[in-house]
Design an enzyme around this catalytic site. Structure first.
Site, PDB file in Angstrom:
ATOM      1  N   LYS A  22      15.000  37.747 -20.356  1.00 54.92           N
ATOM      2  CA  LYS A  22      15.427  37.968 -18.972  1.00 54.92           C
ATOM      3  C   LYS A  22      16.604  37.073 -18.612  1.00 54.92           C
ATOM      4  CE  LYS A  22      13.476  35.887 -15.308  1.00 54.92           C
ATOM      5  NZ  LYS A  22      14.324  35.528 -14.160  1.00 54.92           N
ATOM      6  N   ASN A  23      16.478  35.794 -18.932  1.00 53.72           N
ATOM      7  CA  ASN A  23      17.494  34.830 -18.530  1.00 53.72           C
ATOM      8  C   ASN A  23      18.798  34.973 -19.306  1.00 53.72           C
ATOM      9  OD1 ASN A  23      15.820  33.716 -16.609  1.00 53.72           O
ATOM     10  ND2 ASN A  23      14.999  32.166 -17.996  1.00 53.72           N
ATOM     11  N   CYS A 116      12.029  33.819  -6.200  1.00 49.19           N
ATOM     12  CA  CYS A 116      10.826  32.992  -6.134  1.00 49.19           C
ATOM     13  C   CYS A 116      11.066  31.758  -5.271  1.00 49.19           C
ATOM     14  CB  CYS A 116      10.408  32.534  -7.541  1.00 49.19           C
ATOM     15  SG  CYS A 116       9.596  33.807  -8.500  1.00 49.19           S
ATOM     16  N   ARG A 121      16.943  25.495  -4.653  1.00 50.96           N
ATOM     17  CA  ARG A 121      17.831  25.718  -5.786  1.00 50.96           C
ATOM     18  C   ARG A 121      19.202  26.013  -5.201  1.00 50.96           C
ATOM     19  NH1 ARG A 121      15.258  29.341 -10.553  1.00 50.96           N
ATOM     20  NH2 ARG A 121      14.493  30.719  -8.946  1.00 50.96           N
ATOM     21  N   ASP A 306      10.379  26.444 -16.939  1.00 51.69           N
ATOM     22  CA  ASP A 306       9.758  27.760 -16.842  1.00 51.69           C
ATOM     23  C   ASP A 306       8.426  27.847 -17.581  1.00 51.69           C
ATOM     24  OD1 ASP A 306      11.723  28.735 -15.237  1.00 51.69           O
ATOM     25  OD2 ASP A 306      12.707  29.965 -16.759  1.00 51.69           O
ATOM     26  N   ARG A 398       8.845  40.435 -12.593  1.00 53.48           N
ATOM     27  CA  ARG A 398      10.236  40.006 -12.658  1.00 53.48           C
ATOM     28  C   ARG A 398      10.593  39.485 -14.048  1.00 53.48           C
ATOM     29  NH1 ARG A 398      11.078  35.464  -9.841  1.00 53.48           N
ATOM     30  NH2 ARG A 398      13.251  35.746 -10.414  1.00 53.48           N
TER      31      ARG A 398
END
Length: 427
Positions: A22-23, A116, A121, A306, A398
């Site tokens: 995903k990242n 989230c 952030r 994570d 997600r």
């Protein structure tokens, strides 16, 4: 609202193939807007965050076709510069489009991103990098209007923290800037390397991806190419944690073991036997896990933030007391109250969690607070006695592709009560 219902207490065994990252996929998809022509991105996972990214690309004028795990993105006639607030709010990483849009159109209009709620952030570093490249930014009521006179100018960008997103934005923007850009204290994550590899295939001149200093020689144009996204190291780690929690014996294929260098030693510390063969990681777990002496989340190559929430679930049923320090985000313990409902013993103060291992967890109705916290609760349900219902699984969708199906392949008893999101139409 969709939920996962889990009958716990089953030992996991077997093997599965890790999904695409995903990242890594999200910044690469943002990069396809910057290039000219049709890009083909292989191994692109089916996730709600990817679907949100696709919506943004389509809003900007791209034409997209999905073929299984491949995405074909035609950005030839795409010159949009504004992302609507509703799309920005769907995920925090939507800000990654800022650098690509500015580099292509010289103007960008976005709002504060969502996603989230795991604490502050701020996008300050993103905006700092853009300003260094010559961008004028006007901020008003959560709306950012950005513009550049003619072309971005190469420069030296020194980040005060090795932010992954800020590094990616700086790379995207400076790829087609005028002159040379040097990023100092750049993030070193494997996903940064994957983005650089994609852009270099497109004709960029990026040196040092994966190192703390990255040098980008701006080019006038990038041309579309084909690229395969790397495997998702966090998803791979999560399945390994699931095997460890249940006394299991599992293998995760299509991995890059070196990318999990900060995680595998912690699993060995808990008493698991970890073996690596080419691109496959096999884990054999003991009946009772050992405590984790002290775990501190750090930028890569350290232990990833994570993976903090799911590995905390391991500590809840380990022998003795484990200490976990969250160094990256200040509000990433939102899963703790839900674990307490299941019988865990956890004390938190600031960024520190002290976890006293218990004999067992018990099934309960819990709510997923965020992506990784949600995966931690699913793992807790796998080892708990009785039935656990995890609601709010839109967060989990997600980042994990077909999470329940993969766990069922490993002998878990987990079902989804209702489909929570749709997929891009396949052609």
């Amino acid at each position: 609202m969709a939920s996962f219902v889990i009958n716990g207490g089953r030992r996991l065994s077997g093997s599965l193939v890790a999904q695409g990252s995903k990242n890594s996929a999200l910044p690469i998809l943002a990069a396809t807007y910057l290039v000219s022509g049709k890009s083909v991105i292989h191994n692109c996972p089916r996730l709600s965050d990817v679907e949100s990214t696709i919506k943004i690309l389509e809003n900007l004028g791209c034409k997209i076709e999905r073929r299984g795990t491949d995405l074909v993105i035609d950005s030839s006639s795409a010159f949009g510069f504004e992302i609507p607030e509703d799309l920005m709010r769907e995920m925090r990483s939507s800000v990654i489009f800022l650098g690509a849009i500015l580099a292509k159109t010289g103007r960008a209009v976005i709002s504060t991103p969502g996603g989230c709620e795991i604490g502050l952030r701020p996008i300050d570093l993103h905006l700092f990098a853009m300003r260094k490249l010559g961008v004028t930014i006007r901020e008003e009521h959560g709306r950012l209007e950005c513009s550049v006179n003619k072309r971005l100018k190469g420069t030296k960008i020194t980040l005060t923290f090795p932010s992954v997103g800020a590094t990616e934005n700086a790379i995207l923007a400076s790829s087609v800037s005028e002159g040379t850009t040097t990023i100092i204290n750049a993030a070193r994550e494997p996903e940064i390397i994957d983005l650089c590899n994609f852009l270099n295939k497109c004709g960029a001149k990026i040196h040092g991806g994966g190192e703390s200093i990255i040098v980008i020689e701006g080019v006038k144009k990038l041309t579309a190419t084909e690229h395969s996204v790397i495997c998702d190291r966090i998803a791979a780690a999560t399945y390994l944690f699931a095997g460890a929690l249940t006394g299991g014996d599992i293998s995760v294929k299509n991995t890059v073991p070196a990318h999990l260098g900060g995680i595998l030693p912690i699993l060995e510390e808990t008493g698991c036997e970890v073996s690596v063969r080419c691109n496959e990681i096999r884990l054999k777990a003991p009946l009772k896990l050992n405590r984790i002496d002290k775990l501190i989340t750090q930028p890569y190559p350290g232990f990833p933030t994570d993976a903090q929430a799911p590995i905390m679930t391991l500590a809840t049923v380990a022998r003795g007391t484990s200490v976990i320090v969250e160094n990256i985000f200040e509000s990433r313990f939102k899963h703790v109250p839900e674990l307490l409902r299941m019988g865990a013993r956890i004390r938190t103060e600031g960024r520190v969690a002290v976890v006293d291992g218990v004999e067992r967890l018990y099934g309960a109705s819990v709510v997923s607070p965020d992506l990784r916290g949600g995966s931690a609760l699913v793992l807790a349900g796998l080892t708990a006695i009785g039935v656990t219902e995890v609601s709010g699984i839109k967060h989990i969708d997600r980042g994990y592709e077909e999470f329940e199906k993969n766990l069922c392949m490993l002998n878990a008893d987990i079902v989804r009560t209702k489909k929570s999101y749709g997929n891009t139409k396949e052609k």
